[in-house]
Design an enzyme around this catalytic site. Sequence first.
Site, short mmCIF file in Angstrom:
data_model
loop_
_atom_site.label_atom_id
_atom_site.label_comp_id
_atom_site.label_asym_id
_atom_site.label_seq_id
_atom_site.Cartn_x
_atom_site.Cartn_y
_atom_site.Cartn_z
N SER A 239 0.84 -1.20 0.00
CA SER A 239 0.00 0.00 0.00
C SER A 239 0.87 1.25 0.00
O SER A 239 1.98 1.25 0.55
CB SER A 239 -0.86 -0.03 1.27
OG SER A 239 -1.41 1.24 1.51
N TYR B 220 -1.52 -1.11 10.93
CA TYR B 220 -1.80 -1.68 9.60
C TYR B 220 -0.63 -1.39 8.66
O TYR B 220 -0.10 -2.29 8.00
CB TYR B 220 -3.11 -1.11 9.02
CG TYR B 220 -3.26 -1.37 7.55
CD1 TYR B 220 -3.46 -2.66 7.07
CD2 TYR B 220 -3.15 -0.33 6.61
CE1 TYR B 220 -3.57 -2.91 5.70
CE2 TYR B 220 -3.27 -0.57 5.25
CZ TYR B 220 -3.47 -1.86 4.79
OH TYR B 220 -3.58 -2.10 3.44
N LYS C 68 2.38 -3.87 6.60
CA LYS C 68 2.78 -3.86 5.18
C LYS C 68 4.29 -3.64 5.06
O LYS C 68 4.97 -4.29 4.26
CB LYS C 68 2.02 -2.77 4.42
CG LYS C 68 0.53 -3.03 4.28
CD LYS C 68 0.24 -4.24 3.42
CE LYS C 68 -1.24 -4.53 3.28
NZ LYS C 68 -1.52 -5.88 2.78
P1 NAD Z 1 -10.78 -7.23 1.60
O1 NAD Z 1 -10.92 -7.22 3.08
O2 NAD Z 1 -12.00 -6.99 0.78
O3 NAD Z 1 -10.15 -8.62 1.13
C1 NAD Z 1 -9.20 -9.32 1.91
C2 NAD Z 1 -9.68 -10.77 2.00
O4 NAD Z 1 -8.76 -11.52 2.80
C3 NAD Z 1 -11.06 -10.90 2.67
O5 NAD Z 1 -11.91 -11.63 1.82
C4 NAD Z 1 -10.78 -11.63 3.97
O6 NAD Z 1 -11.86 -12.50 4.32
C5 NAD Z 1 -9.50 -12.40 3.64
N1 NAD Z 1 -8.64 -12.72 4.78
C6 NAD Z 1 -8.19 -11.89 5.74
N2 NAD Z 1 -7.40 -12.55 6.60
C7 NAD Z 1 -7.33 -13.84 6.15
C8 NAD Z 1 -6.65 -15.02 6.60
N3 NAD Z 1 -5.90 -15.02 7.71
N4 NAD Z 1 -6.82 -16.15 5.90
C9 NAD Z 1 -7.59 -16.18 4.78
N5 NAD Z 1 -8.25 -15.11 4.32
C10 NAD Z 1 -8.11 -13.95 4.99
O7 NAD Z 1 -9.62 -6.20 1.22
P2 NAD Z 1 -9.21 -5.62 -0.20
O8 NAD Z 1 -9.62 -4.22 -0.26
O9 NAD Z 1 -9.61 -6.55 -1.27
O10 NAD Z 1 -7.63 -5.64 -0.04
C11 NAD Z 1 -6.83 -6.71 -0.52
C12 NAD Z 1 -5.39 -6.46 -0.11
O11 NAD Z 1 -4.96 -5.21 -0.65
C13 NAD Z 1 -5.17 -6.37 1.40
O12 NAD Z 1 -3.95 -6.99 1.72
C14 NAD Z 1 -5.10 -4.87 1.65
O13 NAD Z 1 -4.33 -4.57 2.78
C15 NAD Z 1 -4.43 -4.39 0.37
N6 NAD Z 1 -4.73 -2.99 0.06
C16 NAD Z 1 -6.03 -2.59 -0.06
C17 NAD Z 1 -6.32 -1.25 -0.32
C18 NAD Z 1 -7.74 -0.77 -0.44
O14 NAD Z 1 -7.96 0.45 -0.40
N7 NAD Z 1 -8.73 -1.62 -0.59
C19 NAD Z 1 -5.27 -0.32 -0.47
C20 NAD Z 1 -3.96 -0.78 -0.35
C21 NAD Z 1 -3.69 -2.12 -0.09
#
Ligand code: NAD
Length: 337
Positions: free
Chosen positions: A124, A148, A152
């Site tokens: 991120s 958080y 990362k």
């Molecule tokens: P999200 O919460 O919609 O998806 C993450 C998924 O991981 C969820 O379905 C959750 O059930 C699953 N999960 C969490 N812990 C788990 C575990 N221990 N075992 C198995 N499954 C697990 O989030 P997103 O927005 O799709 O983000 C995806 C990735 O991108 C994340 O790592 C997040 O930190 C990163 N990210 C997201 C954003 C954003 O704005 N959405 C920005 C930067 C980085």
Amino acid sequence: MTILVTGGAGFIGSHATVELLENGYKVVVVDNLSNSQKASIDRIKEMTGKDFAFHQVDLLDSQALDDIFSKYDFSAVMHFAGYKAVGQSVEMPLSYYHNNISGTLTLCEMMLKHNVQKLVFSSSATVYGLPERVPIEESFSLSATNPYGRTKLMIEEILRDLALSNPSIRIAILRYFNPIGAHPSGKLGEDPRGIPNNLIPYITQVAIGKQPELKIFGGDYETNDGTGVRDYIHVMDLVKGHIKALEYLEKHEGVETFNLGTGTGYSVLEIVNSFNDVTGKQIPYQITDRRPGDIGVCYANPEKAKKLLGWQAEKSLKEMCRDSWNWQVQNPDGFTQ
Ligand code: NAD
Ligand code: UDP
């Protein structure tokens, strides 16, 4: 080629799964559904007309993960699974460190054990902390302002050490800016639990009447209109960047880091105006105090991804707002019917 997608039921992972299937990859999804619903998996199958295996498994369950790695012959892993809410990470730091870091460690151990060498990791722009200037380049100094962000940062370090220790490992670290939008069909999108923390799902809930008004966090930043500026990127553009990263890893060893952003910043008020146009409604808002920990301006220099991956974002702000709104209107309660 079979790709393991961790977190494939979530917002970004579900869109990536669609993109992988449509590009001819086979996919296996692992997700514990802690922040998503099985319905997203069913939607992906319906939309693509393709079947794939889904395992409701926690990454911390090393035995279950071991069994999955034994069952399939993975060419690469796309690792989306993790907790992502900044405020919650301040309240529950141990849970964030445990889930995000231990989950990634277990995953990497299984990759080593089963000789899977390619990994695409969701990082991120938060790892730039308070950036020294904009646009932000990958070489800028890194820091974190909350647990958080620190997960990362730590995972990035772990992955760099792993790549150093094992020359056959290939890792793409993708630093996302602000992913928004939804699949243009309106069948997949962001489905936050409870009151949204992020700007776009909050705005769409105001527009549909679920929240009374938007609170704009700060009107005194050094920006054109005083509101915070971010680099919003359409989730479909973002996941195309992941396919390019996979292709890159076919030809390159070691670890490489890429910004995935558009290179353009928009203010909160510009976003509100764009939603007014798209929805035909006036989004009611009030300017309040700054949100603690927020920075004023954040946008990417995406040149490295353009040069090395041959990728750049293509969708306009209007398309991002239109697709977010389309998803909200078609699914007022998200995946919960
Ligand atoms: P999200 O919460 O919609 O998806 C993450 C998924 O991981 C969820 O379905 C959750 O059930 C699953 N999960 C969490 N812990 C788990 C575990 N221990 N075992 C198995 N499954 C697990 O989030 P997103 O927005 O799709 O983000 C995806 C990735 O991108 C994340 O790592 C997040 O930190 C990163 N990210 C997201 C954003 C954003 O704005 N959405 C920005 C930067 C980085
Ligand atoms: N924001 C806002 N009101 C909200 C949510 C967010 O004014 O209800 C602002 C926030 O201050 C930032 C921008 O919108 O300038 C994007 O915030 P978001 O939480 O979506 O993403 P962040 O950049 O913080 O990861």
